[in-house]
Design an enzyme around this catalytic site. Structure first.
Site, PDB file in Angstrom:
ATOM      1  N   ARG A 155       0.937  -1.285   0.085  1.00 51.86           N
ATOM      2  CA  ARG A 155       0.044  -0.047   0.077  1.00 51.86           C
ATOM      3  C   ARG A 155       1.008   1.218  -0.140  1.00 51.86           C
ATOM      4  O   ARG A 155       0.399   2.181  -0.760  1.00 51.86           O
ATOM      5  CB  ARG A 155      -0.785  -0.049   1.110  1.00 51.86           C
ATOM      6  CG  ARG A 155      -1.813   0.987   1.216  1.00 51.86           C
ATOM      7  CD  ARG A 155      -2.691   0.929   2.472  1.00 51.86           C
ATOM      8  NE  ARG A 155      -2.376   0.715   3.778  1.00 51.86           N
ATOM      9  CZ  ARG A 155      -3.150   0.575   4.859  1.00 51.86           C
ATOM     10  NH1 ARG A 155      -4.508   0.969   4.692  1.00 51.86           N
ATOM     11  NH2 ARG A 155      -2.746   0.435   5.832  1.00 51.86           N
ATOM     12  N   GLU A 324     -11.862  -3.772  17.805  1.00 56.44           N
ATOM     13  CA  GLU A 324     -11.692  -2.533  16.991  1.00 56.44           C
ATOM     14  C   GLU A 324     -12.921  -1.781  16.540  1.00 56.44           C
ATOM     15  O   GLU A 324     -14.083  -2.549  16.216  1.00 56.44           O
ATOM     16  CB  GLU A 324     -10.764  -2.715  15.558  1.00 56.44           C
ATOM     17  CG  GLU A 324     -10.564  -1.658  14.835  1.00 56.44           C
ATOM     18  CD  GLU A 324      -9.639  -1.748  13.678  1.00 56.44           C
ATOM     19  OE1 GLU A 324      -8.458  -2.430  14.100  1.00 56.44           O
ATOM     20  OE2 GLU A 324      -9.984  -1.667  12.477  1.00 56.44           O
TER      21      GLU A 324
HETATM   22  C1  3EB Z   1      -4.409   1.173  14.647  1.00 54.59           C
HETATM   23  O1  3EB Z   1      -4.596   2.131  15.103  1.00 54.59           O
HETATM   24  C2  3EB Z   1      -5.324   0.107  14.408  1.00 54.59           C
HETATM   25  O2  3EB Z   1      -3.944  -0.321   8.274  1.00 54.59           O
HETATM   26  O3  3EB Z   1      -5.674   0.974   7.349  1.00 54.59           O
HETATM   27  C3  3EB Z   1      -6.836   0.743  12.022  1.00 54.59           C
HETATM   28  C4  3EB Z   1      -7.518   1.467  10.912  1.00 54.59           C
HETATM   29  C5  3EB Z   1      -5.873   0.110  12.002  1.00 54.59           C
HETATM   30  C6  3EB Z   1      -6.603   1.432   9.705  1.00 54.59           C
HETATM   31  C7  3EB Z   1      -5.101   0.497   8.381  1.00 54.59           C
HETATM   32  C8  3EB Z   1      -5.120   0.041  10.700  1.00 54.59           C
HETATM   33  C9  3EB Z   1      -5.935   0.491   9.645  1.00 54.59           C
HETATM   34  O4  3EB Z   1      -3.158   1.056  13.958  1.00 54.59           O
HETATM   35  C10 3EB Z   1      -5.150  -0.499  13.122  1.00 54.59           C
END
Ligand code: 3EB
Length: 333
Positions: A155, A324
């Site tokens: 990405r 989450e």
């Molecule tokens: C974090 O805060 C939790 O890789 O796009 C949350 C939202 C998380 C998006 C992403 C990862 C992503 O790191 C993980």
């Protein structure tokens, strides 16, 4: 509700199969796209607008449909693997890629995001606002790296490769979860004008995570204000860049709620107008089915029994995270 002419005519409706079928009749020609969460692949009208099956069990339902709707006429360009729709202000896309095979997840993530950037640039909606990422075995081993981390490398390289800077104002709100089976599924909303990114003062900006969390950082903002609406990214029990309350779902949930509050507070300072957390639509992702009743009673107490909450079972992108939550609020028009 105050009138706001800057608000794009974006609406959302969420519900089970019956509600989805009613929306298909009521919103003909106005649906931008659909995310369909279900353990078993549901029938989807893929030729009508972008639709993506997300292979996740839904607590208490066979399937849960998140339907993005426009008040303006929608034009659809079906294709594979990328399907697009747009209303003149917002573009919705869904992209489904088989990521098994020799190429590996890193190169599939790179291909997916490169295709998305090409598409939104070509169509004249170059501002990536909100992205949903789902793929199986997110915590599984890839080629010497955890698969989520491989995804982050691909990405990140696609952002760089398409000349997109990675930093404040140039990364979307997002979520990234592990599905039960199937393909790499990426859905997105893009606009002609940028949104206003929101970060969380309790957390390191994700694009600045240190290398302990992988060789390339994830490219998302904690939230995005779009014409008075708010997209809150996947939010978890992280302070700074560290997971806190390992193995304790209740405390992880409390910390997650504090982080949601912090993002909403920040958004309010930037003009976000919703009054309370209880007005948000939530998607709650639980790693363990056994945590559902405990999490549900806590959220019922916090948000009230009438809250718009979908509960899904998913692997969270860090192996030590049990819960989450992502959220959005769209003004009614
Ligand atoms: C974090 O805060 C939790 O890789 O796009 C949350 C939202 C998380 C998006 C992403 C990862 C992503 O790191 C993980």
């Amino acid at each position: 509700m105050t009138e706001n002419i800057a608000v794009p005519p974006l609406r959302v409706a969420c519900g089970s199969r019956q509600k989805f079928e009613n929306l298909l009749m009521a919103c003909k020609g106005g649906i931008l796209g659909v995310l369909a969460y279900a353990a078993v692949e549901p029938d989807l009208p893929k030729e009508w607008f972008p639709c993506a099956w997300v292979a996740l069990p839904v607590f208490g339902e066979d399937a849960w449909y998140e339907v993005w709707i426009s008040a303006l006429p929608v034009t659809v360009k079906s294709g594979a693997p990328l399907c697009l729709s747009r209303d003149g202000e917002i573009l919705f896309g869904s992209l489904v890629l088989d990521e098994t095979g020799p190429a590996g997840l890193e190169s599939k993530a790179f291909a997916a995001y490169s295709a998305i950037f090409d598409a939104i640039d070509n169509e004249g909606y170059p501002e990536l606002l909100r992205v949903w990422n789902y793929f199986p075995r997110i915590n599984g081993a890839g080629r010497g790296l955890e698969r989520y981390r491989e995804f982050n490398v691909g990405r990140h390289e696609a952002f760089s490769g398409k000349g997109r800077s990675i930093g404040e104002g140039s990364v979307p709100a997002a979520c990234a979860l592990g599905s039960r089976q199937g393909n790499l599924v990426v859905c997105f909303l893009a606009g002609k004008v940028p949104g206003l990114p929101i970060e969380n003062p309790r957390q390191t900006n994700a694009y600045h995570y240190p290398r302990d969390f992988g060789p390339r950082s994830p490219t998302f903002s904690r939230g995005m204000l779009v014409g008075g609406g708010l997209f809150i990214s996947g939010t978890a029990s992280i302070i700074g860049s560290e997971t806190v309350h390992v193995e304790d779902v209740s405390r992880q949930l409390d910390e997650t709620i504090e982080n949601l509050r912090a993002v909403v507070d920040r958004a309010r300072k930037c003009g976000f107008a919703a009054t309370g957390l209880d007005e948000l639509f939530l998607n709650v992702y639980l790693r363990c089915a056994g945590d559902y009743s405990r999490v549900r009673s806590r959220l019922d107490a916090e948000f009230g029994g009438e809250a718009h909450i979908a509960y899904l079972q998913a692997d969270v992108c860090r192996a030590d995270l049990l819960v989450e939550i992502e959220a959005f609020w769209i003004p009614s028009i």
